[in-house]
Design a protein around this motif. Structure first.
Motif, PDB file in Angstrom:
ATOM      1  N   GLU A 240       0.836  -1.194   0.000  1.00  0.00           N
ATOM      2  CA  GLU A 240       0.000   0.000   0.000  1.00  0.00           C
ATOM      3  C   GLU A 240       0.876   1.252   0.000  1.00  0.00           C
ATOM      4  OE1 GLU A 240      -0.071  -2.309   2.317  1.00  0.00           O
ATOM      5  OE2 GLU A 240      -1.838  -3.470   1.711  1.00  0.00           O
ATOM      6  N   PRO A 241       0.527   2.254  -0.822  1.00  0.00           N
ATOM      7  CA  PRO A 241       1.305   3.500  -0.834  1.00  0.00           C
ATOM      8  C   PRO A 241       1.252   4.216   0.514  1.00  0.00           C
ATOM      9  CG  PRO A 241      -0.086   3.349  -2.782  1.00  0.00           C
ATOM     10  CD  PRO A 241      -0.523   2.248  -1.856  1.00  0.00           C
ATOM     11  N   TRP A 242       2.365   4.820   0.883  1.00  0.00           N
ATOM     12  CA  TRP A 242       2.424   5.705   2.052  1.00  0.00           C
ATOM     13  C   TRP A 242       2.487   7.126   1.526  1.00  0.00           C
ATOM     14  CZ3 TRP A 242       6.488   3.324   5.963  1.00  0.00           C
ATOM     15  CH2 TRP A 242       5.952   2.137   6.489  1.00  0.00           C
ATOM     16  N   ALA A 243       1.514   7.942   1.884  1.00  0.00           N
ATOM     17  CA  ALA A 243       1.415   9.297   1.328  1.00  0.00           C
ATOM     18  C   ALA A 243       2.356  10.257   2.048  1.00  0.00           C
ATOM     19  CB  ALA A 243      -0.026   9.789   1.411  1.00  0.00           C
ATOM     20  N   THR A 244       3.645   9.962   2.000  1.00  0.00           N
ATOM     21  CA  THR A 244       4.619  10.854   2.630  1.00  0.00           C
ATOM     22  C   THR A 244       4.756  12.156   1.850  1.00  0.00           C
ATOM     23  OG1 THR A 244       6.370   9.675   1.420  1.00  0.00           O
ATOM     24  CG2 THR A 244       5.931   8.991   3.692  1.00  0.00           C
ATOM     25  N   ARG A 245       4.469  12.103   0.560  1.00  0.00           N
ATOM     26  CA  ARG A 245       4.391  13.298  -0.271  1.00  0.00           C
ATOM     27  C   ARG A 245       3.496  12.971  -1.455  1.00  0.00           C
ATOM     28  NH1 ARG A 245      10.123  14.169  -3.378  1.00  0.00           N
ATOM     29  NH2 ARG A 245      11.150  13.165  -1.637  1.00  0.00           N
ATOM     30  N   VAL A 329       6.457   2.710  -6.899  1.00  0.00           N
ATOM     31  CA  VAL A 329       7.011   4.050  -6.675  1.00  0.00           C
ATOM     32  C   VAL A 329       6.260   4.824  -5.600  1.00  0.00           C
ATOM     33  CG1 VAL A 329       7.925   4.187  -9.017  1.00  0.00           C
ATOM     34  CG2 VAL A 329       5.629   5.092  -8.539  1.00  0.00           C
ATOM     35  N   ASN A 330       5.303   4.181  -4.922  1.00  0.00           N
ATOM     36  CA  ASN A 330       4.564   4.813  -3.830  1.00  0.00           C
ATOM     37  C   ASN A 330       3.732   6.003  -4.326  1.00  0.00           C
ATOM     38  OD1 ASN A 330       3.835   4.862  -1.127  1.00  0.00           O
ATOM     39  ND2 ASN A 330       5.506   6.197  -0.503  1.00  0.00           N
ATOM     40  N   ALA A 331       3.116   5.846  -5.496  1.00  0.00           N
ATOM     41  CA  ALA A 331       2.300   6.920  -6.063  1.00  0.00           C
ATOM     42  C   ALA A 331       1.026   7.109  -5.248  1.00  0.00           C
ATOM     43  CB  ALA A 331       1.943   6.605  -7.513  1.00  0.00           C
ATOM     44  N   THR A 332       0.622   8.363  -5.101  1.00  0.00           N
ATOM     45  CA  THR A 332      -0.623   8.666  -4.396  1.00  0.00           C
ATOM     46  C   THR A 332      -1.764   8.966  -5.363  1.00  0.00           C
ATOM     47  OG1 THR A 332       0.042  10.992  -4.243  1.00  0.00           O
ATOM     48  CG2 THR A 332       0.563   9.564  -2.366  1.00  0.00           C
ATOM     49  N   GLN A 333      -1.423   9.346  -6.608  1.00  0.00           N
ATOM     50  CA  GLN A 333      -2.439   9.671  -7.600  1.00  0.00           C
ATOM     51  C   GLN A 333      -2.004   9.149  -8.964  1.00  0.00           C
ATOM     52  OE1 GLN A 333      -3.785  13.803  -7.527  1.00  0.00           O
ATOM     53  NE2 GLN A 333      -2.722  14.096  -5.585  1.00  0.00           N
ATOM     54  N   ILE A 334      -2.984   8.723  -9.755  1.00  0.00           N
ATOM     55  CA  ILE A 334      -2.734   8.338 -11.140  1.00  0.00           C
ATOM     56  C   ILE A 334      -3.604   9.220 -12.024  1.00  0.00           C
ATOM     57  CG2 ILE A 334      -2.850   6.512 -12.875  1.00  0.00           C
ATOM     58  CD1 ILE A 334      -2.575   4.462 -10.664  1.00  0.00           C
ATOM     59  N   ASP A 363      -6.376   3.326  -1.765  1.00  0.00           N
ATOM     60  CA  ASP A 363      -5.165   4.039  -1.387  1.00  0.00           C
ATOM     61  C   ASP A 363      -4.572   4.882  -2.505  1.00  0.00           C
ATOM     62  OD1 ASP A 363      -4.474   1.877  -2.888  1.00  0.00           O
ATOM     63  OD2 ASP A 363      -3.392   0.818  -1.298  1.00  0.00           O
ATOM     64  N   ILE A 364      -5.062   4.749  -3.749  1.00  0.00           N
ATOM     65  CA  ILE A 364      -4.572   5.562  -4.857  1.00  0.00           C
ATOM     66  C   ILE A 364      -5.770   6.254  -5.513  1.00  0.00           C
ATOM     67  CG2 ILE A 364      -3.332   5.594  -7.056  1.00  0.00           C
ATOM     68  CD1 ILE A 364      -1.900   3.073  -6.250  1.00  0.00           C
ATOM     69  N   ASP A 365      -5.716   7.570  -5.620  1.00  0.00           N
ATOM     70  CA  ASP A 365      -6.762   8.315  -6.315  1.00  0.00           C
ATOM     71  C   ASP A 365      -6.472   8.297  -7.812  1.00  0.00           C
ATOM     72  OD1 ASP A 365      -8.077   9.009  -3.973  1.00  0.00           O
ATOM     73  OD2 ASP A 365      -6.898  10.826  -3.703  1.00  0.00           O
ATOM     74  N   VAL A 366      -7.517   8.126  -8.615  1.00  0.00           N
ATOM     75  CA  VAL A 366      -7.385   8.134 -10.061  1.00  0.00           C
ATOM     76  C   VAL A 366      -8.114   9.353 -10.611  1.00  0.00           C
ATOM     77  CG1 VAL A 366      -7.804   6.899 -12.217  1.00  0.00           C
ATOM     78  CG2 VAL A 366      -7.236   5.621 -10.133  1.00  0.00           C
ATOM     79  N   TYR A 367      -7.418  10.167 -11.394  1.00  0.00           N
ATOM     80  CA  TYR A 367      -7.994  11.358 -12.007  1.00  0.00           C
ATOM     81  C   TYR A 367      -8.133  11.116 -13.509  1.00  0.00           C
ATOM     82  CZ  TYR A 367      -7.206  13.846  -7.658  1.00  0.00           C
ATOM     83  OH  TYR A 367      -7.240  14.244  -6.345  1.00  0.00           O
ATOM     84  N   VAL A 368      -9.354  11.240 -13.997  1.00  0.00           N
ATOM     85  CA  VAL A 368      -9.623  11.037 -15.416  1.00  0.00           C
ATOM     86  C   VAL A 368      -9.767  12.410 -16.066  1.00  0.00           C
ATOM     87  CG1 VAL A 368     -11.133   9.972 -17.116  1.00  0.00           C
ATOM     88  CG2 VAL A 368     -10.800   8.871 -14.883  1.00  0.00           C
ATOM     89  N   VAL A 369      -8.883  12.700 -16.995  1.00  0.00           N
ATOM     90  CA  VAL A 369      -8.861  14.013 -17.635  1.00  0.00           C
ATOM     91  C   VAL A 369      -9.512  13.905 -19.000  1.00  0.00           C
ATOM     92  CG1 VAL A 369      -7.401  15.889 -18.479  1.00  0.00           C
ATOM     93  CG2 VAL A 369      -6.742  14.614 -16.419  1.00  0.00           C
ATOM     94  N   THR A 370     -10.557  14.709 -19.239  1.00  0.00           N
ATOM     95  CA  THR A 370     -11.195  14.730 -20.561  1.00  0.00           C
ATOM     96  C   THR A 370     -10.332  15.531 -21.524  1.00  0.00           C
ATOM     97  OG1 THR A 370     -12.475  16.686 -19.977  1.00  0.00           O
ATOM     98  CG2 THR A 370     -13.485  14.540 -19.554  1.00  0.00           C
TER      99      THR A 370
END
Length: 396
Positions: A240-245, A329-334, A363-370
């Motif tokens: 699980e990602p750790w949201a250190t940044r 890579v401990n990503a917090t957002q995709i 644990d990871i937010d996904v942003y869908v960009v139109t």
């Protein structure tokens, strides 16, 4: 037999390689040598065998006082061009073989005639002999940063240390001081002699220079902490990602929407202190390239020009490969693009975007960009849709 004491080892059995602790500073005068000596005093007070292998106090009374009571190995005299210079007596320190040696100025270049050209090479010999070493260095002496520091200060550093030597240290401690406090120390005569103070305050020790050097030191140290966290997560099998940044990962397909996604990812990463931008392109394991290399090279250049890092990974399933890399890579957002698939295809199969959303978990937010290239139709799953705001909004 070994026992741990504040991260350092007391030994009574066969000697392992010694441990290195480095006090890292942004500029002269922040207190690296003072802190190194303070560590030596604390260790000696607990019964550890500590010696000063080399220490330079530059006439600073507080630094000299902190060294009182610690055993010092006498320096050796080295003749060079009809002048006698003094250097650390490496053989004497090795023969004395303390548990801990305090060795100042890791980047120092030894006088010709010494066994090693650089002091960090002397330190390597001490570590190989099983002696723990506490040392000091300023950020401008790291080899990878000397060009950056020169562009800021106008001064070229001739004495450098390969980054890897410091990166391998068991402990790195940042010695921090604000630009204003450091300039006050300078003005009060606590760093340089009186005849050098005005020139230093007007040149190298300008507020802007010191603030920039301080930021560089903090970021370099933060990256080393991040590396340590990543090693720990790997050793402990933590997925699980750790949201250190905020670490924003842009999934780059190579399509025309990729530049929009990269710029959106950069803005998202920039909203928080220490945010990081990464981009990943999945090369399918069948080896068939669907995007011309020149387009991928252009997108890589864009990512790097924005201060991000570009990565290529292989896999049979693009969504699975993106998610696997995101967790590595401990990503917090995709950040992904809205689907370009038509409605008929969406009725019969699940697209990559949907698979990423469904597999991201909590644990990871996904942003869908139109974007203009997207076909009409929705993406299923827990996500946030980010429409473009204006033509200027996607230009950095």
């Amino acid at each position: 037999m070994e026992k741990e004491d504040n991260g350092w080892r007391e030994r009574s059995g066969p000697l392992a390689r010694g441990r290195l602790r480095v006090y890292l500073g942004a500029a002269p005068g922040v207190g690296k040598t003072y802190d190194m000596l303070g560590e030596g005093q604390r260790r000696a007070g607990r019964g550890t065998d500590v010696v000063i292998g080399f220490m330079e106090d530059y006439g600073r009374p507080l630094t000299r006082k902190m060294a009182e009571g610690l055993e010092t190995v006498s320096r050796k005299s080295v003749p060079y061009r009809d002048t006698a210079f003094t250097e650390m007596d490496l053989d004497a320190v090795l023969a004395r073989h303390p548990q801990v040696a305090l060795v100042d100025e890791l980047a120092h270049t030894n006088i010709p005639g010494c066994r090693n050209e650089k002091r960090w090479q002397d330190v390597e010999e001490l570590l190989d002999a099983g002696i723990d070493v506490v040392s000091t260095i300023n950020i401008q002496h790291l080899e990878s940063l000397c060009d950056v520091v020169e562009s800021i200060t106008g001064i070229r550093q001739r004495e450098t240390v390969p980054d890897e030597i410091v990166r391998r240290a068991d402990q790195i401690e940042l010695v921090d001081m604000s630009a204003e406090a450091l300039r006050r120390r300078m003005a009060h005569g606590n760093i340089y002699p009186p005849e050098k103070i005005d020139a230093a305050l007007s040149h190298y020790f300008r507020p802007g220079n010191l603030s920039a050097l301080r930021e560089i030191a903090m970021l370099w140290a933060a990256d080393r902490v991040e590396e340590a966290i990543q090693r720990y997560r790997e050793q402990q099998g933590i997925q699980e990602p750790w949201a250190t940044r905020e670490r924003v990962l842009v999934a780059v397909s190579g399509g025309p929407e990729s530049e929009t996604l990269i710029r959106r990812g950069k803005r998202t990463a920039s909203r928080g202190a220490g945010g990081e931008l990464l981009a990943v392109h999945v090369q399918l394991s069948d080896g068939l390239a669907t995007t011309p290399p020149r387009i991928l090279d252009h997108q890589r250049s864009l990512v790097e020009s924005l201060g991000g890092s570009y990565h290529t990974v292989g896999g049979e399933d693009p969504a699975e490969a993106v998610l696997r890399f995101a967790r590595q890579v401990n990503a917090t957002q995709i950040v992904i693009g809205a689907s370009r698939r038509n409605r008929l295809k969406n009725l019969f199969s699940r697209g990559t975007g949907e698979a990423i959303i469904e597999g991201s978990g909590d644990d990871i937010d996904v942003y869908v960009v139109t974007h203009e290239e997207a076909a009409h139709g929705g993406l299923l799953g827990r996500h946030r849709t980010c429409p473009p705001q204006s033509p200027d909004d996607d230009t950095l």
